[in-house]
Design an enzyme around this catalytic site. Structure first.
Site, short mmCIF file in Angstrom:
data_model
loop_
_atom_site.label_atom_id
_atom_site.label_comp_id
_atom_site.label_asym_id
_atom_site.label_seq_id
_atom_site.Cartn_x
_atom_site.Cartn_y
_atom_site.Cartn_z
N TYR A 1 0.88 -1.18 0.00
CA TYR A 1 0.00 0.00 0.00
C TYR A 1 0.91 1.22 0.00
CZ TYR A 1 -4.24 2.59 1.47
OH TYR A 1 -5.30 3.47 1.55
N ARG B 1 -5.99 10.42 -11.02
CA ARG B 1 -5.37 11.12 -9.87
C ARG B 1 -4.90 10.05 -8.90
NH1 ARG B 1 -5.66 10.34 -5.01
NH2 ARG B 1 -7.59 11.23 -4.22
N LYS C 1 -5.86 -1.59 -2.60
CA LYS C 1 -7.01 -1.37 -1.71
C LYS C 1 -7.68 -2.70 -1.40
CE LYS C 1 -7.14 3.22 -1.50
NZ LYS C 1 -7.29 4.08 -0.33
N GLU D 1 -12.30 5.11 -6.79
CA GLU D 1 -11.00 5.43 -6.20
C GLU D 1 -10.14 6.24 -7.17
OE1 GLU D 1 -10.25 4.01 -2.95
OE2 GLU D 1 -8.76 5.61 -3.06
N ASP D 2 -9.58 7.30 -6.67
CA ASP D 2 -8.55 8.08 -7.38
C ASP D 2 -8.97 8.52 -8.78
OD1 ASP D 2 -7.27 7.70 -5.03
OD2 ASP D 2 -5.43 6.87 -5.85
N ASP E 1 -14.22 6.51 -2.09
CA ASP E 1 -13.30 6.40 -0.96
C ASP E 1 -12.58 7.71 -0.66
OD1 ASP E 1 -11.82 5.03 1.02
OD2 ASP E 1 -10.15 4.76 -0.38
N ASP E 2 -12.19 8.44 -1.70
CA ASP E 2 -11.42 9.67 -1.48
C ASP E 2 -12.27 10.77 -0.87
OD1 ASP E 2 -8.86 8.80 -2.68
OD2 ASP E 2 -10.18 8.48 -4.39
N ASN F 1 -0.53 11.81 -0.07
CA ASN F 1 0.17 10.54 -0.29
C ASN F 1 0.88 10.55 -1.63
OD1 ASN F 1 -0.69 9.16 2.06
ND2 ASN F 1 -2.71 8.85 1.14
N1 LIG Z 1 -4.86 10.28 3.88
C1 LIG Z 1 -5.80 9.75 3.12
O1 LIG Z 1 -6.49 8.79 3.48
C2 LIG Z 1 -6.05 10.35 1.78
C3 LIG Z 1 -5.16 11.21 1.20
N2 LIG Z 1 -5.41 11.74 -0.02
C4 LIG Z 1 -4.39 12.59 -0.60
O2 LIG Z 1 -4.85 13.91 -0.67
C5 LIG Z 1 -4.24 14.57 -1.76
C6 LIG Z 1 -5.30 15.33 -2.53
O3 LIG Z 1 -6.25 14.46 -3.09
P1 LIG Z 1 -7.48 15.08 -3.94
O4 LIG Z 1 -8.19 16.07 -3.13
O5 LIG Z 1 -8.30 13.99 -4.47
O6 LIG Z 1 -6.65 15.72 -5.13
P2 LIG Z 1 -6.83 16.99 -6.01
O7 LIG Z 1 -5.74 16.97 -6.99
O8 LIG Z 1 -8.23 17.08 -6.47
O9 LIG Z 1 -6.63 18.20 -4.99
C7 LIG Z 1 -5.44 18.83 -4.75
C8 LIG Z 1 -5.74 20.21 -4.24
O10 LIG Z 1 -4.52 20.82 -3.88
C9 LIG Z 1 -4.52 22.13 -4.42
N3 LIG Z 1 -3.16 22.61 -4.65
C10 LIG Z 1 -2.28 22.26 -5.62
N4 LIG Z 1 -1.16 22.98 -5.51
C11 LIG Z 1 -1.33 23.81 -4.47
C12 LIG Z 1 -0.55 24.81 -3.87
N5 LIG Z 1 0.66 25.11 -4.33
N6 LIG Z 1 -1.06 25.46 -2.80
C13 LIG Z 1 -2.28 25.16 -2.32
N7 LIG Z 1 -3.07 24.24 -2.85
C14 LIG Z 1 -2.61 23.57 -3.91
C15 LIG Z 1 -5.28 22.04 -5.73
O11 LIG Z 1 -5.69 23.31 -6.11
P3 LIG Z 1 -6.60 23.60 -7.39
O12 LIG Z 1 -7.98 23.15 -6.98
O13 LIG Z 1 -6.49 25.06 -7.57
O14 LIG Z 1 -6.03 22.79 -8.50
C16 LIG Z 1 -6.41 21.11 -5.28
O15 LIG Z 1 -7.44 21.84 -4.69
C17 LIG Z 1 -3.51 13.48 -2.56
O16 LIG Z 1 -2.15 13.56 -2.23
C18 LIG Z 1 -4.09 12.20 -2.05
O17 LIG Z 1 -3.17 11.13 -2.09
C19 LIG Z 1 -6.57 11.49 -0.71
C20 LIG Z 1 -7.48 10.61 -0.18
C21 LIG Z 1 -7.25 9.94 1.08
C1 LIG Z 2 -5.31 6.97 0.58
C2 LIG Z 2 -5.96 7.37 -0.65
O1 LIG Z 2 -7.04 6.90 -0.98
C3 LIG Z 2 -5.32 8.35 -1.50
O2 LIG Z 2 -4.29 8.90 -1.14
O3 LIG Z 2 -5.86 8.61 -2.57
MG LIG Z 3 -7.51 7.27 -3.01
#
Ligand SMILES: NC(=O)C1=CN([C@@H]2O[C@H](COP(=O)(O)OP(=O)(O)OC[C@H]3O[C@@H](n4cnc5c(N)ncnc54)[C@H](OP(=O)(O)O)[C@@H]3O)[C@@H](O)[C@H]2O)C=CC1
Ligand SMILES: CC(=O)C(=O)O
Ligand SMILES: [Mg+2]
Length: 582
Positions: free
Chosen positions: A98, A163, A181, A252-253, A275-276, A420
C-alpha cells in the site's frame, strides 16, 4: 460443474489455483491424490517455515519496488502464504503493498506488470473504452481462481488512473491502487480474496511521459472528453452490476471533478461509495474527534484550515460540518463558517475573480472584505487556525515557518499532512515535532517513522490518518447489511466507530488512531456499526443481520461480523474439503 468435479477431472489444476495451492506445505496425501509427486521436492514443510523463507527472501531485496514485485508474485501464486505473511508482518508489509510503495509501483506499473503474476493469472481487470461493445464478455473473462467457480465477487474497486495518490495522472498504471485497496479489504476486514475485483478503465492519459514511454501498456491517446467518459463509466457500471447484481463499487482516485460528479450521479442509484471523498472524510472526522480531546479546546472553537481543496479536502470538510451540526448543535451555516479552503490560487473566496469549481463554492468565504490571501503565511495570519490539514500533494508546503506559526497560535496545534505517498506529504513527522517543539497533534496519510527527542530520549508515535481504517470495515458492513445504497448515515457511523475503536491504553498514549496490528478489530467494529445503522435507518435487507441487531446485543453483533470474516484458516478448510472429495 461443481468445484469438486472440476478438481477430480483435472487433479493437477488444484496446485495451479493460487487460492488452493499451498506450495511446499501441501501434504503427502494430497500430493498423491492430485498426482503432484515429483513436481516439487518431496519435503513437506510447515506454513511457519514457508513464511520464514518468504520473509528472508523479502528482506533480501534491495529496493521497495523489488519487494512489491516479490509480494505480488507471492499473492498471485499462493494466496494462503501471502495473507498469512501479511497478517503476521503487517507493519513491515503494509507500506510495501500500500502507500508509500504502491505509489512507486504505479509510477512503474507497465514496466513491472509482466513480473507480477504467472502467465494467464490476471492481476486486475482492464476495461478499455474500445471494449465498449464487449464489456459483458470481458467482465466474465475475469476469473483469477477458475477452480473455485462457485464464488461470486462482492466488491470492486475501480479507477481511471487520473489522480493516483498525489502523483497525478498515471493512466492504466494506476491499477496498483485498486489491487492494493482490495488487499487491505482481505487483510484488514476479512473479505474473501476470491470475492474482489480490481478494475482500471482505460480512457487514455494526459501524462506525456506515459504517452512517450515505449513500455506503457495503456491506450496511447489523450483522455476522452466527458461526452465519451460518462457514458463509458455508465456502461461499465451497468454491465458489472448486471453480471454481479450485489456488487459493492468503490470509486478510487478519479480526478476530483469527475469524482464528485460520479458520486452525485450514482450514490442513490448504485451500491457504491467514493473512498477519497467519503472514506477520507470519515477517517479524518474520526481522528479529529479524538484530536480535539487531546487539544483540550471545545469543538465549536476550532478553526479548520484546509491546504488543498480537492475531493479529499471537501469530503472531509463536509463530514466535519455534519459533526458540528449533529453532535454540537451548530446550525449548518455556523458549522460551515469554521472551515477555510486554500487551493493553488490561495484562499478560496467568492469574490476572487475566477470561476470556482463547483465543489469549492459551498465553502468559499465571503467574510474577506475584498482582500485576497495568496500565500499560506498570510492565510494563517488571517484565519488563526487551530487545525491545519494538508491535502494538496505539495511536498514541504508545511515549512518550518508554517509549523512555527501553528505552534505560536496554539498550545497543541493539530497538523495533519495527509497527502500521499510520503514524497508528497506537506511535512514529515520529524519536521512537525521539531518545529512545534513537540506540541503538535499529528496524523499523516502515509506512516512516518517514530520520533525520538534528542534531549529527553522520549519516543513519540505519529498517527496514520488514512482511509484504510474506514473502507474495509465500511465495505464489510455494507456486504453484511445489504442496503441498496451507502447513505451518509452509514459513512458517519463508520467514522464514529473508528473514533471509538481506540483502547484506553491507546487513548492514554495520546493516539488518534488504533495501532495498525489491530486493523481487523477496528474493521469489525466499523462493520458492526454500519450494519447496526443500516438496520436503524431501515435499509438493511439481510434478515440474519436484522435479527441480530434487533437483539440489541453488541457482542453478538461483533461475533456475527467476525464470523463472516475470511481467514487463512478458512482457506485451509477449503483445501481440506476438496481433498476429502478426491
Ligand atoms: N490520507 C488519506 O487517506 C487520503 C489522502 N489523499 C491525498 O490527498 C491529496 C489530494 O487528493 P485530492 O483532493 O483527491 O486531489 P486533487 O488533486 O483534487 O486536490 C489537490 C488540491 O490541492 C490544491 N493545490 C495544488 N497545488 C497547491 C498549492 N501550491 N497550494 C495550495 N493548494 C494547492 C489544488 O488546487 P486547485 O484546486 O487550484 O487545482 C487542489 O485543490 C492526494 O495527495 C491524495 O493522495 C486522498 C485521499 C485519502
Ligand atoms: C489513501 C488514498 O485513498 C489516497 O491517497 O488517494
Ligand atoms: Mg484514493
Amino acid at each position: 460443474m461443481t468445484v469438486t468435479d472440476n478438481v477430480q477431472n483435472q487433479p493437477q489444476q488444484l496446485s495451479r489455483s493460487p487460492y488452493l495451492n499451498q506450495g511446499t506445505s501441501t501434504s503427502s496425501e494430497l500430493r498423491a491424490s492430485l498426482h503432484l509427486q515429483g513436481l516439487s521436492p518431496a519435503k513437506v514443510e510447515s506454513l511457519e517455515t514457508q513464511k520464514k523463507r518468504a520473509l528472508v527472501q523479502l528482506r533480501s531485496k534491495s529496493t521497495n519496488l523489488e519487494k512489491y514485485v516479490f509480494l505480488a508474485w507471492l499473492r498471485n501464486t499462493n494466496v494462503h502464504l501471502f495473507y498469512s505473511l501479511i497478517g503476521d508482518q503487517l507493519e513491515e508489509t503494509l507500506p510495501l503493498i500500500y502507500t508509500p510503495t504502491v505509489g512507486t509501483a504505479c509510477q512503474n506499473y507497465s514496466s513491472i506488470y509482466p513480473f507480477l503474476a504467472p502467465p494467464g493469472q490476471p492481476d486486475g481487470l482492464f476495461l478499455s473504452i474500445n471494449d465498449l461493445p464487449n464489456l459483458k464478455q470481458i467482465i466474465q473473462n475475469y476469473k483469477p481462481y477458475p477452480q473455485d467457480s462457485g464464488i461470486t465477487p462482492q466488491i470492486a474497486v475501480i479507477t481511471d488512473g487520473s489522480r493516483i495518490l498525489g502523483l497525478g495522472d498515471l493512466g492504466i498504471d494506476g491499477m496498483g491502487i485498486p489491487v492494493g485497496k482490495l488487499q487491505l479489504y482481505v487483510a484488514g476486514a476479512g473479505i474473501d480474496p476470491r470475492r474482489t475485483i480490481p478494475i482500471t478503465i482505460d480512457v487514455g492519459t494526459n501524462n506525456e511521459d506515459k504517452l512517450n514511454d515505449e513500455f506503457y501498456l495503456g491506450l496511447k491517446q489523450k483522455r476522452v472528453s466527458d461526452d465519451k467518459f460518462f457514458p463509458f463509466v455508465d456502461a461499465v457500471l451497468e454491465t458489472l452490476t448486471t453480471v454481479y447484481p450485489k456488487m459493492l463499487i468503490q470509486f478510487e482516485d478519479f480526478s476530483s471533478e469527475h469524482a464528485f460528479q460520479l458520486l452525485e450521479k450514482y450514490q442513490d442509484r448504485k451500491f457504491c461509495f467514493n473512498d477519497d471523498i467519503q472514506g477520507t472524510g470519515a477517517v479524518i472526522l474520526a481522528g479529529f474527534m479524538n484530536a480535539i480531546h487531546v487539544a483540550g479546546i471545545p469543538a465549536k472553537q476550532h478553526k479548520i484550515l484546509f491546504y488543498g481543496s480537492g475531493s479529499a479536502a471537501v469530503g472531509i470538510a463536509k463530514q466535519l460540518v455534519s459533526y458540528f451540526v449533529n453532535d454540537h448543535g451548530l446550525s449548518e451555516d455556523d458549522a460551515r463558517e469554521m472551515v477555510w479552503l486554500v487551493d493553488s490560487k490561495g484562499l478560496v473566496t467568492l469574490d476572487r475573480g475566477d470561476k470556482l469549481a463547483e465543489h469549492k463554492v459551498y465553502f468559499a468565504r465571503k467574510d474577506n472584505h475584498g482582500t485576497q490571501f495568496h500565500d499560506i503565511a498570510a492565510v494563517i495570519e488571517h484565519v488563526q487556525p487551530t487545525v491545519l490539514l494538508g491535502l494538496s500533494s505539495q511536498s514541504g508546503a508545511f515549512s518550518e515557518s508554517v509549523l512555527r506559526s501553528m505552534a505560536k497560535l496554539n498550545d497543541r496545534p493539530i497538523v495533519f499532512p495527509l497527502s500521499n505517498p510520503a514524497s508528497q506529504a506537506e511535512c514529515t513527522f520529524e519536521q512537525a515535532m521539531v518545529h512545534t517543539e513537540g506540541k503538535v497533534i499529528f496524523a499523516s496519510g502515509t506512516a512516518f517513522p517514530k520520533y525520538t527527542d534528542p534531549k529527553t530520549g522520549l519516543i513519540s508515535s505519529p498517527g496514520q490518518g488514512n482511509n484504510m481504517y474506514i473502507f474495509p470495515g465500511l465495505g464489510l458492513g455494507g456486504i453484511l447489511a445489504q442496503p441498496d445504497h451507502i447513505s451518509d448515515r452509514l459513512i458517519y457511523s463508520a467514522a464514529r466507530a473508528c473514533a471509538n475503536a481506540l483502547t484506553p491504553e491507546e487513548r492514554s498514549q495520546g493516539l488518534l488512531y488504533p495501532v495498525l496490528p489491530r486493523i481487523r478489530q477496528v474493521s469489525a467494529e466499523v462493520a458492526a456499526a454500519v450494519v447496526a445503522e443500516s438496520v436503524a435507518e431501515g435499509t438493511a435487507r439481510n434478515k440474519e443481520a436484522i435479527a441480530i441487531v434487533e437483539k440489541n446485543n453488541g457482542e453478538a453483533l461483533l461475533d456475527f461480523v467476525s464470523s463472516n470474516m475470511w481467514t487463512t484458516e478458512s482457506a485451509d478448510k477449503d483445501v481440506t474439503r476438496l481433498a476429502a472429495h478426491l
